[in-house]
Write an enzyme that holds these catalytic residues in place. Sequence first.
Site, PDB file in Angstrom:
ATOM      1  N   LYS A   2      -2.581   8.292  40.340  1.00 33.12           N
ATOM      2  CA  LYS A   2      -2.137   7.312  41.336  1.00 33.12           C
ATOM      3  C   LYS A   2      -1.188   6.300  40.696  1.00 33.12           C
ATOM      4  CE  LYS A   2      -6.254   7.939  44.160  1.00 33.12           C
ATOM      5  NZ  LYS A   2      -7.608   7.502  44.561  1.00 33.12           N
ATOM      6  N   GLN A  12     -11.635   2.665  43.359  1.00 31.05           N
ATOM      7  CA  GLN A  12     -11.924   4.090  43.274  1.00 31.05           C
ATOM      8  C   GLN A  12     -13.411   4.359  43.514  1.00 31.05           C
ATOM      9  OE1 GLN A  12      -9.583   6.399  43.001  1.00 31.05           O
ATOM     10  NE2 GLN A  12     -10.957   8.160  42.869  1.00 31.05           N
ATOM     11  N   ASP A  52      -6.289   2.302  51.369  1.00 33.38           N
ATOM     12  CA  ASP A  52      -7.141   3.494  51.480  1.00 33.38           C
ATOM     13  C   ASP A  52      -7.533   3.763  52.940  1.00 33.38           C
ATOM     14  OD1 ASP A  52      -7.852   5.149  49.356  1.00 33.38           O
ATOM     15  OD2 ASP A  52      -9.271   3.703  48.514  1.00 33.38           O
TER      16      ASP A  52
HETATM   17  N1  GUN Z   1     -12.449   8.979  45.428  1.00 33.56           N
HETATM   18  C1  GUN Z   1     -12.029  10.209  45.798  1.00 33.56           C
HETATM   19  N2  GUN Z   1     -10.996  10.115  46.657  1.00 33.56           N
HETATM   20  C2  GUN Z   1     -10.756   8.802  46.836  1.00 33.56           C
HETATM   21  C3  GUN Z   1      -9.806   8.070  47.604  1.00 33.56           C
HETATM   22  O1  GUN Z   1      -8.958   8.613  48.317  1.00 33.56           O
HETATM   23  N3  GUN Z   1      -9.887   6.718  47.506  1.00 33.56           N
HETATM   24  C4  GUN Z   1     -10.807   6.086  46.744  1.00 33.56           C
HETATM   25  N4  GUN Z   1     -10.816   4.761  46.731  1.00 33.56           N
HETATM   26  N5  GUN Z   1     -11.708   6.736  46.033  1.00 33.56           N
HETATM   27  C5  GUN Z   1     -11.678   8.083  46.081  1.00 33.56           C
END
Ligand code: GUN
Length: 283
Positions: free
Chosen positions: A53, A97, A120
Site C-alpha cells: 500500500k 490494518q 477503507d
Molecule cells: N486486512 C485485509 N484487508 C484489509 C483492508 O482492505 N483494509 C484493512 N484496514 N485491513 C485489511
Amino acid sequence: MTAQIIDGNALSKQLRTEVATRAQALKAKGITPGLAVVLVGDNQASQVYVRNKVKACEDAGLHSVLEKYEASMTEADLLARVEALNNDPSIHGILVQLPLPAHIDAQKVIEAISPAKDVDGFHIASAGALMTGMPGFWPCTPYGCMKMLESINYDLKGKHAVVIGRSNIVGKPMALMLLQKNATVTICHSGTKDLKAMTLQADVIVAAVGKRNVLTADMVKPGAVVLDVGMNRNDEGKLCGDVDFEGVKQVASHITPVPGGVGPMTITMLLVNTLEAAERASK
Ligand code: GUN
C-alpha cells in the site's frame, strides 16, 4: 467459449496513472494527498499488504506514512494515535490494518477514524452512506469489482447478480453497489441451501468466501461474468481464488484471474479514495 480475462493489473495501471495526474493537479494547489497506514503487531501477511500500500502511494505521487507498533500497544494508545491523525492536515486518509491484536476492539478503532478520512470505507457512517446512496467512501475491494465491470462496459440494469459471501468488507457492500446499478441481487452464504441453483441463474457472480473451488463450471450459466475475490493457496502452495478458474473460464464470458485480478484493484481503489479525500478537503 473461452472467457475473456479481465486484467486487474492492466486496469490498475490505467487508473493509477489517472490518480497520479489528479494528484499532480492538487500538488499544484499546494496540497499533497496523504495516507497514514497503521500496523499493530507482526502479522506476516499484514506486513506485506501495508508495504504494498505504501509503495503504491509513492509510485502514484501520494504522501504516505507507515506507523508500526508493537503487538502490546494498548487500545487507548491506538485510539490516541488515530485522533492525532484525524487532526493532522497533511493526512487525508487513515487505514488501520486488520486484524488487530485480540485485546484491541477493532470496531471501536474503526469508529474513531474521522468518516472524512475513512478511505477503507469500514466506518458505520461510510456503510450508511453506501446503503442510502449518499456521498462517502466505498470499501476498496467491492469498489474495484465495480470498476472491473465498468471496464467491460457491463450494464447491470435488470441483470441478476449473485454474491457469494456476506462479510462487511466485501459481500454486503458488493451487494449494495450492484443494487445501486439496478441489478437484482442475491446474497448467498454458508446457510444457503442450494448454492448451485442460485448461481446457475446469475448473469454476474462475485465469489468472496475465502475457500477454494466454491464455484465450479457446472454452477455457471454460459456467458456469465465471474469476479473472484478469493485469495487462497492450493495444494502446491500457489495462490488461487475461490473459483475453479480453468473450468469456469470455459463457460463464462468474462473472468478475473488470481493473482492479477481483483487483488491489485483493491490497492488501486485505496489510492482513488485517498485522492478523493484530499480533493474533498481542498474544496
Ligand atoms: N486486512 C485485509 N484487508 C484489509 C483492508 O482492505 N483494509 C484493512 N484496514 N485491513 C485489511
